[in-house]
Design a protein around this motif. Sequence first.
Motif: not given
Length: 125
Positions: A36-40, A43-50, A55-57
């Motif tokens: 959530g902090e990364l999404a903020r 500047h992306v929506q939380p589902p996009s950050m998830t 992918l990075l994991e």
Amino acid sequence: MRLSRRLKHQRVDESLSPAEMSVLGTLARCGSATPGELARKEHVQPPSMTRIVALLETKGLVRLEPHPEDRRQKVVTQTEQAEAMLEESRRRRNAWLAELAGRLDDDEWATLRAAAPVLEKLAHL
């Protein structure tokens, strides 16, 4: 913008999207964070950050750890592999820019030095 685009091509892993590289850069600058902090910050929506974090994991560039205070959340931390990749990308970009800068004359250098504080301010507004 053209310089920025050209710089983005001076990276080690071309398989990473600009969004993935941006998240790794944010983790490198700011330290571990929840999705959530990364999404903020990105500047992306939380589902996009998830999706980006997943992918990075999968690529071994971040790991998810339990949040120390809220067991419902996870904390995203970059791995040593990500740190090494970012460092090599930074080295390549710096070498590329140094090569370009070597083509500037003294007047152009003076102009660039004078503009640097303004550009720095714009980057952080």
